[in-house]
Design a protein around this motif. Structure first.
Motif, PDB file in Angstrom:
ATOM      1  N   LYS A 126       0.835  -1.192   0.000  1.00 53.65           N
ATOM      2  CA  LYS A 126       0.000   0.000   0.000  1.00 53.65           C
ATOM      3  C   LYS A 126       0.874   1.248   0.000  1.00 53.65           C
ATOM      4  CE  LYS A 126      -3.439   2.516   2.769  1.00 53.65           C
ATOM      5  NZ  LYS A 126      -4.256   2.531   4.025  1.00 53.65           N
ATOM      6  N   LYS A 127       0.497   2.224  -0.819  1.00 57.28           N
ATOM      7  CA  LYS A 127       1.242   3.477  -0.876  1.00 57.28           C
ATOM      8  C   LYS A 127       0.776   4.432   0.219  1.00 57.28           C
ATOM      9  CE  LYS A 127       2.374   3.690  -5.809  1.00 57.28           C
ATOM     10  NZ  LYS A 127       2.211   4.477  -7.066  1.00 57.28           N
ATOM     11  N   TYR A 128       1.742   5.028   0.906  1.00 57.86           N
ATOM     12  CA  TYR A 128       1.452   6.033   1.917  1.00 57.86           C
ATOM     13  C   TYR A 128       2.139   7.344   1.518  1.00 57.86           C
ATOM     14  CZ  TYR A 128      -0.087   2.261   5.030  1.00 57.86           C
ATOM     15  OH  TYR A 128      -0.740   1.182   5.588  1.00 57.86           O
ATOM     16  N   ALA A 129       1.437   8.445   1.676  1.00 61.64           N
ATOM     17  CA  ALA A 129       2.045   9.759   1.442  1.00 61.64           C
ATOM     18  C   ALA A 129       2.824  10.170   2.683  1.00 61.64           C
ATOM     19  CB  ALA A 129       0.968  10.782   1.123  1.00 61.64           C
ATOM     20  N   PHE A 130       3.971  10.802   2.470  1.00 64.60           N
ATOM     21  CA  PHE A 130       4.731  11.343   3.593  1.00 64.60           C
ATOM     22  C   PHE A 130       5.172  12.760   3.277  1.00 64.60           C
ATOM     23  CE2 PHE A 130       8.273   9.108   1.283  1.00 64.60           C
ATOM     24  CZ  PHE A 130       9.088  10.203   1.029  1.00 64.60           C
ATOM     25  N   THR A 131       5.569  13.459   4.312  1.00 62.41           N
ATOM     26  CA  THR A 131       6.176  14.782   4.160  1.00 62.41           C
ATOM     27  C   THR A 131       7.518  14.760   4.867  1.00 62.41           C
ATOM     28  OG1 THR A 131       4.003  15.841   4.170  1.00 62.41           O
ATOM     29  CG2 THR A 131       5.903  17.255   4.546  1.00 62.41           C
ATOM     30  N   THR A 132       8.570  15.127   4.173  1.00 59.52           N
ATOM     31  CA  THR A 132       9.888  15.126   4.791  1.00 59.52           C
ATOM     32  C   THR A 132       9.988  16.220   5.845  1.00 59.52           C
ATOM     33  OG1 THR A 132      10.743  16.568   3.046  1.00 59.52           O
ATOM     34  CG2 THR A 132      11.057  14.198   2.756  1.00 59.52           C
ATOM     35  N   ARG A 133      10.799  15.960   6.851  1.00 56.88           N
ATOM     36  CA  ARG A 133      11.142  16.957   7.856  1.00 56.88           C
ATOM     37  C   ARG A 133      12.592  17.403   7.683  1.00 56.88           C
ATOM     38  NH1 ARG A 133       6.481  17.357   8.022  1.00 56.88           N
ATOM     39  NH2 ARG A 133       5.097  17.342   9.831  1.00 56.88           N
ATOM     40  N   ASN A 134      13.477  16.461   7.401  1.00 54.60           N
ATOM     41  CA  ASN A 134      14.853  16.803   7.035  1.00 54.60           C
ATOM     42  C   ASN A 134      15.404  15.713   6.133  1.00 54.60           C
ATOM     43  OD1 ASN A 134      16.188  14.770   8.816  1.00 54.60           O
ATOM     44  ND2 ASN A 134      15.400  16.073  10.456  1.00 54.60           N
ATOM     45  N   VAL A 135      16.457  16.102   5.386  1.00 55.22           N
ATOM     46  CA  VAL A 135      17.033  15.222   4.363  1.00 55.22           C
ATOM     47  C   VAL A 135      18.549  15.292   4.457  1.00 55.22           C
ATOM     48  CG1 VAL A 135      17.163  14.728   1.896  1.00 55.22           C
ATOM     49  CG2 VAL A 135      15.068  15.705   2.838  1.00 55.22           C
ATOM     50  N   SER A 136      19.200  14.127   4.332  1.00 57.87           N
ATOM     51  CA  SER A 136      20.662  14.104   4.289  1.00 57.87           C
ATOM     52  C   SER A 136      21.097  13.234   3.120  1.00 57.87           C
ATOM     53  CB  SER A 136      21.234  13.549   5.605  1.00 57.87           C
ATOM     54  OG  SER A 136      21.121  12.135   5.650  1.00 57.87           O
ATOM     55  N   VAL A 137      22.417  13.098   2.945  1.00 60.91           N
ATOM     56  CA  VAL A 137      22.930  12.244   1.881  1.00 60.91           C
ATOM     57  C   VAL A 137      22.824  10.771   2.262  1.00 60.91           C
ATOM     58  CG1 VAL A 137      24.493  13.976   0.953  1.00 60.91           C
ATOM     59  CG2 VAL A 137      25.301  12.434   2.758  1.00 60.91           C
ATOM     60  N   THR A 138      22.396  10.472   3.500  1.00 60.68           N
ATOM     61  CA  THR A 138      22.259   9.074   3.929  1.00 60.68           C
ATOM     62  C   THR A 138      20.813   8.664   4.171  1.00 60.68           C
ATOM     63  OG1 THR A 138      22.568   9.661   6.265  1.00 60.68           O
ATOM     64  CG2 THR A 138      24.531   9.085   4.999  1.00 60.68           C
ATOM     65  N   GLY A 139      19.887   9.619   4.304  1.00 60.73           N
ATOM     66  CA  GLY A 139      18.511   9.230   4.564  1.00 60.73           C
ATOM     67  C   GLY A 139      17.574  10.404   4.766  1.00 60.73           C
ATOM     68  N   LEU A 140      16.368  10.096   5.275  1.00 59.11           N
ATOM     69  CA  LEU A 140      15.311  11.078   5.449  1.00 59.11           C
ATOM     70  C   LEU A 140      14.660  10.917   6.821  1.00 59.11           C
ATOM     71  CD1 LEU A 140      13.260  10.084   2.259  1.00 59.11           C
ATOM     72  CD2 LEU A 140      14.837  12.005   2.322  1.00 59.11           C
ATOM     73  N   MET A 141      14.123  12.012   7.345  1.00 58.68           N
ATOM     74  CA  MET A 141      13.152  11.920   8.431  1.00 58.68           C
ATOM     75  C   MET A 141      11.834  12.388   7.846  1.00 58.68           C
ATOM     76  SD  MET A 141      12.833  13.863  12.103  1.00 58.68           S
ATOM     77  CE  MET A 141      11.281  13.787  13.013  1.00 58.68           C
ATOM     78  N   VAL A 142      10.769  11.559   7.998  1.00 53.37           N
ATOM     79  CA  VAL A 142       9.498  11.873   7.363  1.00 53.37           C
ATOM     80  C   VAL A 142       8.355  11.814   8.369  1.00 53.37           C
ATOM     81  CG1 VAL A 142      10.325  10.907   5.185  1.00 53.37           C
ATOM     82  CG2 VAL A 142       8.961   9.465   6.720  1.00 53.37           C
ATOM     83  N   HIS A 143       7.239  12.430   7.978  1.00 51.92           N
ATOM     84  CA  HIS A 143       6.003  12.381   8.755  1.00 51.92           C
ATOM     85  C   HIS A 143       4.906  11.805   7.883  1.00 51.92           C
ATOM     86  CE1 HIS A 143       2.083  14.082  10.068  1.00 51.92           C
ATOM     87  NE2 HIS A 143       2.546  13.768  11.267  1.00 51.92           N
ATOM     88  N   LEU A 144       4.222  10.788   8.393  1.00 51.55           N
ATOM     89  CA  LEU A 144       3.054  10.216   7.740  1.00 51.55           C
ATOM     90  C   LEU A 144       1.814  10.665   8.499  1.00 51.55           C
ATOM     91  CD1 LEU A 144       5.510   8.158   7.200  1.00 51.55           C
ATOM     92  CD2 LEU A 144       3.735   6.544   6.537  1.00 51.55           C
ATOM     93  N   ALA A 145       0.763  11.037   7.783  1.00 51.65           N
ATOM     94  CA  ALA A 145      -0.458  11.518   8.437  1.00 51.65           C
ATOM     95  C   ALA A 145      -1.178  10.401   9.176  1.00 51.65           C
ATOM     96  CB  ALA A 145      -1.382  12.142   7.401  1.00 51.65           C
ATOM     97  N   GLU A 146      -0.945   9.149   8.758  1.00 56.08           N
ATOM     98  CA  GLU A 146      -1.624   8.016   9.384  1.00 56.08           C
ATOM     99  C   GLU A 146      -0.759   7.387  10.469  1.00 56.08           C
ATOM    100  OE1 GLU A 146      -3.479   5.255   6.514  1.00 56.08           O
ATOM    101  OE2 GLU A 146      -2.778   6.634   4.967  1.00 56.08           O
TER     102      GLU A 146
END
Length: 208
Positions: A126-146
């Motif tokens: 299942k696809k979930y939408a996310f919004t990034t909070r910060n981004v680096s060259v190694t990964g992401l921190m994201v927020h999912l509404a669910e």
């Protein structure tokens, strides 16, 4: 009589990195105030002329900074540039700055740039939408509404259009968000695109 609106600037000699034109460039700080600084780009910088600088910041006047001596890191805006005795001098105004970043940077191994932008991630087909909070060259921190519970070390696929990143990613951690959603820390594993333009590494030297 001095202008009371002009913030005090301290003259000093300190060195750091500026991410400009898609590259990390060495710089020295000529003076510093609570609102910004004056920086001189290294003589080895690929930016040697005002024209070079114009090309480097044509898309955006925002740059990223790392000043290890002062333990400062964040974003600034180029507001003025001069060529002084063959060196590019930049007047920068802080737009987002963090202090005491040394321990955090050693722990994370790479600079994290605050970016809020949408993307997609797949869990259990299942696809979930996310919004990034910060981004680096190694990964992401994201927020999912669910609210979603995903075991750490779960491998899945993602798509982040802003930086044209897509491929396999690993869930490093997850926790409930205060709004009923979910925060996640994600690490890149295998991606169609391996170079990440617009995000500096600013990695600290290895400890001996």
């Amino acid at each position: 009589m001095s202008d009371p609106k002009r913030y005090y600037r301290k003259n000093l000699t300190s060195h750091g990195l500026i991410y400009i034109g898609g590259e990390e460039v060495e710089m020295s700080v000529k003076n510093l105030s609570i609102t910004g600084l004056l920086a001189e780009l290294s003589s080895s910088s690929p930016i040697q002329t005002i024209e070079d600088l114009f090309n480097a910041i044509s898309a955006s006047t925002k740059v990223d900074l790392y000043l290890p001596d002062m333990r400062l890191m964040g974003e600034a805006e180029v507001v003025r540039a001069d060529l002084v005795e063959g060196h590019i001098h930049l007047a920068l105004v802080f737009t987002h700055i963090s202090h005491d970043v040394e321990n955090t940077l050693y722990k994370r191994k790479a600079y994290r740039k605050d970016i809020i932008s949408p993307g997609q991630i797949v869990f259990n087909k299942k696809k979930y939408a996310f919004t990034t909070r910060n981004v680096s060259v190694t990964g992401l921190m994201v927020h999912l509404a669910e609210k979603i519970e995903v075991p750490n070390d779960t491998h899945t696929i993602f798509d982040f259009k802003l930086l044209k990143l897509r491929g396999e990613i690993r869930v490093v951690w997850s926790e409930p968000a205060e709004d009923g959603g979910t925060y996640m820390g994600l690490e890149y594993m295998h991606m169609e695109k391996t170079d990440i333009k617009g995000i500096p590494r600013f990695a600290p030297p290895e400890k001996s």
